[in-house]
Motif scaffolding. Structure first.
Motif, mmCIF file in Angstrom:
data_model
loop_
_atom_site.group_PDB
_atom_site.id
_atom_site.type_symbol
_atom_site.label_atom_id
_atom_site.label_comp_id
_atom_site.label_asym_id
_atom_site.label_seq_id
_atom_site.Cartn_x
_atom_site.Cartn_y
_atom_site.Cartn_z
ATOM 1 N N LYS A 129 60.782 -65.962 -25.893
ATOM 2 C CA LYS A 129 60.263 -66.229 -24.547
ATOM 3 C C LYS A 129 59.512 -67.554 -24.500
ATOM 4 N N GLY A 166 61.812 -70.053 -22.770
ATOM 5 C CA GLY A 166 61.620 -69.301 -21.534
ATOM 6 C C GLY A 166 61.305 -70.090 -20.298
ATOM 7 N N SER A 167 61.435 -71.411 -20.320
ATOM 8 C CA SER A 167 61.168 -72.192 -19.103
ATOM 9 C C SER A 167 62.118 -73.380 -19.047
ATOM 10 N N SER A 223 62.616 -62.216 -20.624
ATOM 11 C CA SER A 223 62.731 -63.633 -20.263
ATOM 12 C C SER A 223 64.159 -63.934 -19.813
#
Length: 513
Positions: free
Chosen positions: A319, A323-324, A260
């Motif tokens: 992650k 992860g975003s 990630s």
């Protein structure tokens, strides 16, 4: 058992402790008043009028939100497996455990797949012993645990161990009572380890590991499984300087860049050391982080495949937590990021989701070992040689078995139910049929005595063949084993195979419910 906490009462660990410099500040403990109230129930969880407390299938007190040992009590529900499927899995695991050496030598991949599906609860403790090599260790060292148990122990460690007893899963029925059987066994196991490895002593993170083992097996078996975890699965984790866990923190962070990049970049920008979030995860094998059903599934895979499972779980959590870009909007600073990792979303810790993600994550032993060499060189360049010289890490059950110096003792559990040789099995039709080996012995006896008897007539031989007895009559010579039709013995062999599984459904010293 000496009680060093009797005068001053239990002392809670310091809040927000950091493990990088000490081994006695693992994490904030439960509220002291709550722990004291719950730990004073008596010698057993049912004592003193508390029989109305409801216990879930894992042994935790229902409704114990906020319990240290029950991180997500509302998520303790096990993924429901249909009863028929569970019975089939139990039958398959019984066959594996009763022929363990053969399965490990020729069908290890099948064992790995079945561990990923989850070990049946009734056989989990026994399977963990076989996977970890703890069963072999026990057989190689008969009476060793009793010898350690009877020894007085080092007072330096005894006081620290006693102060930690009430902090381990205080809302589990085994450990809810101060001085109860669960806390006594936990003390015995941890004290024995300090005597077994005096140069290593005791680390606070060993207590939850030992407690989880005691929930599934007696003290002696739990001790040898703890030895295997500390020496084979996680060597150096519990040494004084905690160098191994610091190295693995760097390995985890490096692997995160591939798994990630978004999470890796964010943690780098915030300058958050891996020790701040992964120390408790790794040292306690997620036993104080995940819902209990997820803990058990992770441990099933961990005992089979080794530390790569711990790395995979940590990477999956990082992650899906960071992860975003959308998830990072609420994590603008160090404090918010660490809080996000301390209070993970229940969705990403849910059993089915987490296990599937862990199984599919492409992180291998080779990648971990390659990264270990890289981080070790960096450590030596910046900090010098490691002070703790721990044995090499072994990646799972197969590596541990292959590393054992031969000859290996054959693991043959004793059946818990024994029937007379001629007794019919429960639920079976017809007469009991002995195995091939017994048949051969009977045939040898018949041959020896048949030499003095008259040869049978053709009609007698036909009658005996039609009757299909497992043991031929004395006046009928048995078939030559070399020329015997394989189909003649197949029904008998399969019948015995089924009955063998039913007879060995539990082993008193292995299966601990």
């Amino acid at each position: 058992m000496a009680k060093s906490h009797g005068e001053n009462g239990p002392r809670a660990p310091a809040a927000g402790g950091n493990l990088s410099g000490t081994r006695e500040s693992l994490a904030p403990g439960p509220d002291a008043a709550t722990a004291d109230e719950l730990s004073s129930l008596g010698s057993d969880s049912e004592a003193n009028g508390f029989t109305e407390r409801r216990i879930d299938k894992f042994g935790f007190i229902v409704g114990s939100q906020g319990a240290e040992g029950a991180p997500c009590p509302l998520l303790h529900r096990l993924e429901e497996v249909p009863l028929e499927v569970l019975r089939q899995r139990e039958s398959k695991w019984l066959d594996m455990l009763n022929n363990w050496d053969k399965w490990m030598a020729k069908k290890h991949k099948k064992i790995r797949l079945r561990c990923q599906k989850g070990i049946p609860p009734s056989l989990r403790g026994r399977a963990w012993q076989y996977l970890s090599g703890g069963k072999v260790k026990l057989q190689q060292n008969p009476g060793k645990f009793d010898e350690l148990d009877m020894s007085p122990g080092d007072p330096k460690w005894l006081d620290v161990i006693e102060r930690d007893l009430h902090r381990q899963f205080p809302f589990h029925e085994m450990f809810v009572s101060r001085g109860g059987h669960g806390q006594q066994d936990l003390f015995r196991v941890l004290k024995a380890y300090t005597l077994y490895r005096p140069e290593e002593g005791y680390c606070q993170a060993q207590a939850p590991i030992a407690a989880v083992l005691l929930m599934h097996m007696p003290a002696e078996q739990a001790f040898w499984c703890l030895v295997q975890i500390c020496e084979k699965y996680l060597p150096g984790y519990y040494s004084e300087k905690l160098e191994a866990i610091q190295l693995d923190g760097e390995i985890l962070f490096s692997l995160l860049q591939k798994v990630s990049p978004v999470a890796h970049k964010h943690l780098s920008q915030q300058k958050i050391d891996p020790l701040l979030y992964m120390t408790e995860w790794f040292m306690c094998a997620f036993s104080r982080t995940l819902p209990w059903s997820s803990v058990l599934r992770v441990w099933d895979m961990f005992f089979c495949e080794g530390v790569k499972i711990i790395f995979r779980v940590g990477l999956v959590l990082l992650k899906h937590a960071l992860g975003s870009p959308e998830k990072l909007k609420a994590c603008q600073g160090q404090y918010e990021t660490i809080e996000r990792l301390r209070s993970l979303s229940p969705k990403i810790m849910q059993e089915a989701f987490l296990v599937q993600e862990v199984v599919e994550l492409p992180v291998t032993e080779r990648q971990i070992e390659r990264e270990h060499l890289i981080q070790l060189r960096r450590w030596q360049d910046t900090r010098g040689e490691l002070q703790c010289h721990s044995p090499p890490r072994l990646h799972g059950a197969k590596a541990i078995l292959e590393a054992e110096p031969g000859p290996w003792p054959t693991l043959q559990p004793s059946p818990s139910i024994r029937l007379p040789p001629d007794a019919p099995l429960p639920g079976s039709k017809g007469k009991y049929k002995p195995p091939k080996q017994v048949q051969k012995e009977q045939r040898k006896q018949v041959k020896a005595s048949g030499q003095r008897d008259k040869p049978p007539t053709p009609s007698q031989a036909k009658v005996a063949a039609a009757a299909g007895d497992a043991c031929p009559p004395r006046d009928v010579p048995p078939k030559d084993p070399v020329h015997q039709d394989p189909q003649d013995s197949a029904p008998q062999d399969s019948a015995y195979h089924c009955s063998q599984e039913s007879l060995t459904s539990q082993e008193s010293e292995d299966t601990y419910l």
